[in-house]
Each structure stands twice: as structure tokens, then as C-alpha cells.
Write a protein that holds these residues in place. Structure first.
Motif, PDB file in Angstrom:
ATOM      1  N   ASP A 148       2.693  -1.890   3.317  1.00  0.00           N
ATOM      2  CA  ASP A 148       3.978  -2.584   3.473  1.00  0.00           C
ATOM      3  C   ASP A 148       4.844  -1.857   4.494  1.00  0.00           C
ATOM      4  O   ASP A 148       5.586  -2.481   5.231  1.00  0.00           O
ATOM      5  N   THR A 149       4.765  -0.517   4.484  1.00  0.00           N
ATOM      6  CA  THR A 149       5.444   0.282   5.503  1.00  0.00           C
ATOM      7  C   THR A 149       4.486   1.354   5.992  1.00  0.00           C
ATOM      8  O   THR A 149       3.575   1.770   5.265  1.00  0.00           O
ATOM      9  N   VAL A 150       4.707   1.784   7.234  1.00  0.00           N
ATOM     10  CA  VAL A 150       3.852   2.799   7.837  1.00  0.00           C
ATOM     11  C   VAL A 150       4.757   3.907   8.393  1.00  0.00           C
ATOM     12  O   VAL A 150       5.757   3.629   9.047  1.00  0.00           O
ATOM     13  N   ALA A 151       4.386   5.163   8.082  1.00  0.00           N
ATOM     14  CA  ALA A 151       5.084   6.317   8.641  1.00  0.00           C
ATOM     15  C   ALA A 151       4.106   7.046   9.544  1.00  0.00           C
ATOM     16  O   ALA A 151       2.938   7.224   9.181  1.00  0.00           O
ATOM     17  N   VAL A 152       4.573   7.442  10.714  1.00  0.00           N
ATOM     18  CA  VAL A 152       3.689   8.101  11.681  1.00  0.00           C
ATOM     19  C   VAL A 152       4.170   9.516  11.947  1.00  0.00           C
ATOM     20  O   VAL A 152       5.314   9.730  12.353  1.00  0.00           O
ATOM     21  N   HIS A 190       8.715   4.942  11.520  1.00  0.00           N
ATOM     22  CA  HIS A 190       8.622   4.552  10.117  1.00  0.00           C
ATOM     23  C   HIS A 190       9.178   3.148   9.990  1.00  0.00           C
ATOM     24  O   HIS A 190      10.316   2.891  10.391  1.00  0.00           O
ATOM     25  N   GLY A 191       8.367   2.245   9.492  1.00  0.00           N
ATOM     26  CA  GLY A 191       8.849   0.871   9.353  1.00  0.00           C
ATOM     27  C   GLY A 191       7.707  -0.061   9.007  1.00  0.00           C
ATOM     28  O   GLY A 191       6.650   0.385   8.553  1.00  0.00           O
ATOM     29  N   ASP A 192       7.926  -1.341   9.237  1.00  0.00           N
ATOM     30  CA  ASP A 192       6.856  -2.282   8.907  1.00  0.00           C
ATOM     31  C   ASP A 192       5.733  -2.145   9.948  1.00  0.00           C
ATOM     32  O   ASP A 192       5.977  -1.721  11.083  1.00  0.00           O
ATOM     33  N   PRO A 193       4.502  -2.503   9.548  1.00  0.00           N
ATOM     34  CA  PRO A 193       3.342  -2.252  10.410  1.00  0.00           C
ATOM     35  C   PRO A 193       3.485  -2.809  11.821  1.00  0.00           C
ATOM     36  O   PRO A 193       3.121  -2.141  12.797  1.00  0.00           O
ATOM     37  N   GLU A 194       4.031  -4.020  11.929  1.00  0.00           N
ATOM     38  CA  GLU A 194       4.121  -4.668  13.234  1.00  0.00           C
ATOM     39  C   GLU A 194       5.021  -3.871  14.185  1.00  0.00           C
ATOM     40  O   GLU A 194       4.670  -3.645  15.352  1.00  0.00           O
ATOM     41  N   THR A 195       6.169  -3.430  13.668  1.00  0.00           N
ATOM     42  CA  THR A 195       7.101  -2.664  14.485  1.00  0.00           C
ATOM     43  C   THR A 195       6.494  -1.333  14.893  1.00  0.00           C
ATOM     44  O   THR A 195       6.591  -0.912  16.052  1.00  0.00           O
ATOM     45  N   VAL A 196       5.853  -0.671  13.932  1.00  0.00           N
ATOM     46  CA  VAL A 196       5.277   0.651  14.192  1.00  0.00           C
ATOM     47  C   VAL A 196       4.149   0.542  15.217  1.00  0.00           C
ATOM     48  O   VAL A 196       4.035   1.359  16.133  1.00  0.00           O
ATOM     49  N   ALA A 256       9.310   1.375  -5.127  1.00  0.00           N
ATOM     50  CA  ALA A 256       8.339   1.109  -6.194  1.00  0.00           C
ATOM     51  C   ALA A 256       7.587  -0.188  -5.923  1.00  0.00           C
ATOM     52  O   ALA A 256       8.157  -1.155  -5.421  1.00  0.00           O
ATOM     53  N   GLY A 257       6.301  -0.171  -6.220  1.00  0.00           N
ATOM     54  CA  GLY A 257       5.485  -1.373  -6.091  1.00  0.00           C
ATOM     55  C   GLY A 257       5.063  -1.695  -4.672  1.00  0.00           C
ATOM     56  O   GLY A 257       4.653  -2.823  -4.396  1.00  0.00           O
ATOM     57  N   LYS A 258       5.169  -0.704  -3.780  1.00  0.00           N
ATOM     58  CA  LYS A 258       4.777  -0.920  -2.382  1.00  0.00           C
ATOM     59  C   LYS A 258       3.694   0.091  -1.973  1.00  0.00           C
ATOM     60  O   LYS A 258       3.502   1.109  -2.627  1.00  0.00           O
ATOM     61  N   ILE A 259       3.046  -0.223  -0.854  1.00  0.00           N
ATOM     62  CA  ILE A 259       2.070   0.694  -0.269  1.00  0.00           C
ATOM     63  C   ILE A 259       2.654   1.252   1.023  1.00  0.00           C
ATOM     64  O   ILE A 259       3.076   0.485   1.896  1.00  0.00           O
ATOM     65  N   MET A 260       2.701   2.592   1.127  1.00  0.00           N
ATOM     66  CA  MET A 260       3.084   3.214   2.400  1.00  0.00           C
ATOM     67  C   MET A 260       1.867   3.909   2.989  1.00  0.00           C
ATOM     68  O   MET A 260       1.178   4.658   2.304  1.00  0.00           O
ATOM     69  N   GLY A 261       1.619   3.644   4.247  1.00  0.00           N
ATOM     70  CA  GLY A 261       0.554   4.346   4.959  1.00  0.00           C
ATOM     71  C   GLY A 261       1.154   5.498   5.737  1.00  0.00           C
ATOM     72  O   GLY A 261       2.181   5.330   6.400  1.00  0.00           O
ATOM     73  N   LEU A 262       0.538   6.658   5.616  1.00  0.00           N
ATOM     74  CA  LEU A 262       0.985   7.841   6.370  1.00  0.00           C
ATOM     75  C   LEU A 262      -0.127   8.165   7.365  1.00  0.00           C
ATOM     76  O   LEU A 262      -1.235   8.529   6.964  1.00  0.00           O
TER      77      LEU A 262
END
Ligand code: ATP
Length: 253
Positions: free
Chosen positions: A220-224, A233-239, A31-37
Motif C-alpha cells: 500500500d505504501t513503499v519506503a525507499v 515514501h508514499g504510494d507505489p506509483e509515486t515512488v 494498521a491493516g496495511k502493507i509497507m514495502g521497505l
């Protein structure tokens, strides 16, 4: 509360005959986060959204929203609990003005209004919904065009109007399907700033987006997804630095 899971997807799968559009996908959105798919064309992003929002039933897997399994249920089931989505293509009611378009976002509230209407309170109820639609437009800096014909607006403002309509439903979780498509660089930056503001106010957002740079700076997190499979799936830098992701985007093996 911020950080607690609002959306939990597990084993999500969709087959069309021999095609596996989405293959055993799982992720959790706090909750309260942005996930990019993100993912290349045909990766299964929209199919995921369709299963989460109830537009299509999964072949297998679960979608848990606010603790309740909603997979395979009709879209209004999630909508009533606060799950709102937008679509890849603009959904503009051309025959009405901007405030009328945003007012449509009050529909699920409006149904409660029908009951109040039977009790003789409908006029007030309708007024309240329109006030909320106007307030959302003001907050999103579209107040000056509230009375304009929706189809007279430039494309970028129609997109923003759609976000306003989604916000008028007072969602807990907002699914945005390619909200930046067709926007100028400046409009994209404005929309990104707006989405950050909404996130900071507590809204949870999942966005499918082709503009990877915007997603990386916003989410805040990105799923590919690649070919139906969740490859990272993880933080933008790692992904961003994940070799599997680099290969998927460069299309080389
Ligand atoms: P894009 O970025 O191009 O919008 P996407 O990541 O949203 O792509 P989907 O539209 O979810 O991808 O499609 C994933 C795969 O599933 C594609 O191979 C597509 O052809 C297939 N697919 C989607 N819907 C159907 C359907 N109704 N019948 C058959 N195949 C489908």
C-alpha cells in the motif's frame, strides 16, 4: 482500527563508528496495511528491522509500537505486544517436523502456558497450541506436510513454513525480511496472494524485499532507503516515478 498508526518510527539512526548505517529515518505504518521497505544493497533495511524488533539499540530515535516506545528494549518486549519478525536466512529447526517448527511460534503464548502447567492445565494448553499450529498450516495449504521433517521440505515450502510460524504467534505487526528470496516466480506470486489475504484480514505487514516489482504490486505504501537515508515514501506509483528512486536504482547521478 484499520488506518490508525500501529508503528511509528522517528529520527531512527544507527552509527557503527564512522559508518551511518541508518540516518534519521522516520515513517508511520497504518494498521491493516502493507509497507514495502526497499533499497539497494547496504541501504540499511535490515538494520532498520533490527532496531524496530529490538535486536539492536538505535544510536538515536524512537520506535513506537501500539503507542508505546520500545526502542532499545529487548525483542521479547515487542513480541509480547504482538510484533513478530522473520529473518533473511531460514531459521529451520531441522530435528523436528513441520508442525513442531510452527509450534515454536507459540513460544510467547507458551510462557503463559507454564503458569497454567503449574495449575495442572499444561496438557490441554500444549494441545491447544499444537492445534493452532496445525490450523495455520492448513490455512496456508501446508497441512499435507505437517508431519514431514522440516529439513526435507523444498526451500520454497520451508519459507512458507516460516511465515506460518510467524502467524502462529498471532502477530499484530509482521516484519518479513526478504521473504521472497530464493523462491520461484510462481512461489512469489503465491506468497504475495497470501500476504494480501492476511492484510485484508487486518494484519499489518512491513516487508524488506529485493523484488521491487512484487513490492510495487503488493504494498500500500513503499519506503525507499539509499545509503541509510529515506529518499522516498508514499504510494507505489509515486515512488516508482520519483527521480531520486530511479537514480538510486540505476546508480547514476
Ligand atoms: P542488503 O540488501 O544487502 O541486505 P541492507 O539494506 O539490509 O542490505 P544493512 O545490512 O542494514 O543493509 O547495512 C547497512 C550498512 O550498515 C552497510 O553499509 C553495512 O555494511 C553496515 N553495517 C550493518 N551492520 C553493521 C555492523 N554490525 N557493523 C558495522 N557496519 C554494519
Amino acid at each position: 482500527a484499520v488506518g490508525e498508526p500501529i508503528l511509528e518510527v522517528a529520527g531512527l539512526t544507527k552509527r557503527y563508528g564512522g559508518v551511518v548505517a541508518v540516518d534519521d529515518v522516520g515513517f508511520t505504518v497504518p494498521a491493516g496495511k502493507i509497507m514495502g521497505l526497499i533499497g539497494p544493497n547496504g541501504a540499511g533495511k535490515t538494520t532498520c528491522f533490527n532496531m524496530i524488533s529490538g535486536a539492536i539499540a538505535p544510536t538515536a530515535g524512537t520506535v513506537r509500537f501500539l503507542g508505546e516506545e520500545i526502542q532499545g528494549r529487548k525483542p521479547h518486549v515487542g513480541a509480547l505486544k504482538g510484533l513478530t519478525r522473520t529473518f533473511q536466512n531460514l531459521q529451520v529447526f531441522a530435528s523436528t517436523d513441520v508442525v513442531g517448527n510452527v509450534y515454536m511460534g507459540r513460544y510467547r503464548k507458551g510462557r503463559a502456558g507454564i503458569v497454567r502447567g503449574m495449575l495442572g492445565l499444561q496438557g490441554r494448553e500444549q494441545y491447544a497450541h499444537e492445534e493452532i499450529a496445525r490450523e495455520v498450516l492448513e490455512a496456508m495449504r501446508l497441512g499435507d506436510v505437517a508431519g514431514s521433517g522440516a529439513s526435507d521440505l523444498p526451500f520454497g515450502r520451508q519459507r512458507m513454513m516460516e511465515v506460518c510460524r510467524a502467524l502462529a504467534s498471532e502477530p499484530a505487526l509482521l516484519l518479513l525480511d526478504e521473504p521472497m528470496a530464493g523462491l520461484s516466480g510462481k512461489e512469489r506470486d503465491m506468497l504475495a496472494a497470501l500476504l494480501r489475504r492476511l492484510r485484508d484480514a487486518g494484519l499489518t505487514i512491513v516487508l524488506v524485499e529485493h523484488d521491487v516489482a512484487q513490492v510495487m504490486s503488493l504494498a500500500d505504501t513503499v519506503a525507499v532507503l539509499d545509503d541509510g537515508v529515506l529518499i522516498a515514501h508514499g504510494d507505489p506509483e509515486t515512488v516508482r516515478n520519483d527521480p531520486k528512486v530511479i537514480v538510486a536504482y540505476l546508480g547514476t547521478d
